[in-house]
Design an enzyme around this catalytic site. Structure first.
Site, short mmCIF file in Angstrom:
data_model
loop_
_atom_site.label_atom_id
_atom_site.label_comp_id
_atom_site.label_asym_id
_atom_site.label_seq_id
_atom_site.Cartn_x
_atom_site.Cartn_y
_atom_site.Cartn_z
CG ASP A 108 -3.85 -2.92 2.31
OD1 ASP A 108 -3.86 -2.09 1.38
OD2 ASP A 108 -4.87 -3.30 2.90
CD GLU A 115 -2.81 1.44 0.45
OE1 GLU A 115 -3.78 2.13 0.76
OE2 GLU A 115 -2.71 0.91 -0.68
#
Length: 252
Positions: free
Chosen positions: A108, A80
């Site tokens: 992420d 992310e």
């Protein structure tokens, strides 16, 4: 809301959020709630990663003080916060190196200890509802899901919370602080309700002209994770242990 975000979050987090919104053609002047949500999600991802390493024995350890120990490896790879092209490059490299199944959607984080991708969620609603939405979208048992709320609740795949209790408590405390600071400024209701958000946007636009000349206080401390947003193959160079950097919103 925009002023609050710039005061409350580290400038590097704000910059990453701005780039993410620009990449998807979104206007942060209008989508102020999304701007706040992206910054919050980014910070939680970085806090999730901060201070967690793997030692020579393959054990997960938490290190918070500066330490030149070059034998420590970061436990989490941060995906992310990167642009989509670089993010997929990192994911592909991880899959080629570890044999992990390539996810359908960008996750992420990657956990080198548990050998799994992680999807982090931050919700203003009930955690179990958001968890089910994430699970139905991802539809993969190979991606671990961990949801946090602004009320201190959390939910994770198979009740496996990955981090130690203290690390999770830091994240929960930060989220609770953000909620309280929003509430103090009359922003929380609009953050939760789209209807209220439209009303707040009108107020924000009116007040921007009045506040244009005022100085803005921001925290210049950088989350350790923000210093290491680089391709995973450079991980061996990231050997310094990291110092705590939990940001606090300035008071009015």
């Amino acid at each position: 809301m925009e002023d609050f975000v710039r005061q409350c979050f580290n400038p590097m987090i704000v910059e990453l959020a701005e780039k993410a919104m620009k990449e998807y053609g979104e206007d942060l002047k209008i989508e102020t709630n999304k701007f706040a949500a992206i910054c919050t999600h980014l910070e939680v991802c970085f806090m999730y990663s901060d201070f967690h390493f793997i030692n020579e024995q393959g054990e997960s350890i938490v290190v918070e003080l500066d330490d030149p120990n070059a034998l420590l490896k970061h436990r989490f790879e941060i995906i992310e916060g990167r642009d989509r092209t670089m993010a997929w490059t990192v994911v592909n490299s991880i899959c080629n190196t570890t044999g992990a199944e390539k996810p359908k959607f960008l996750p992420d984080l990657y956990d080198y200890k548990e050998n799994r991708f992680i999807e982090i969620g931050v919700t203003r609603r009930e955690v179990h509802i958001y968890y089910l939405e994430k699970a139905n979208k991802i539809k993969s048992e190979n991606t671990h899901i961990h949801i946090f709320s602004f009320t201190g609740e959390e939910m994770a795949t198979k009740a496996d919370y990955t981090l130690d209790e203290e690390s999770r408590a830091r994240i929960k405390t930060r989220l609770f602080t953000i909620r309280q600071e929003m509430a103090n400024r009359g922003l929380w209701d609009s953050f939760v309700s789209p209807k209220e958000a439209k009303k707040q946007l009108k107020k924000d636009l009116k007040s921007q002209e009045q506040c244009a000349g005022l100085p803005t206080k921001v925290s210049r401390r950088t989350s350790p994770a923000l210093r290491i947003l680089e391709p995973m193959w450079m991980d061996s160079n990231r050997t310094a242990a990291l110092r705590a950097s939990f940001l606090k919103c300035p008071k009015k």
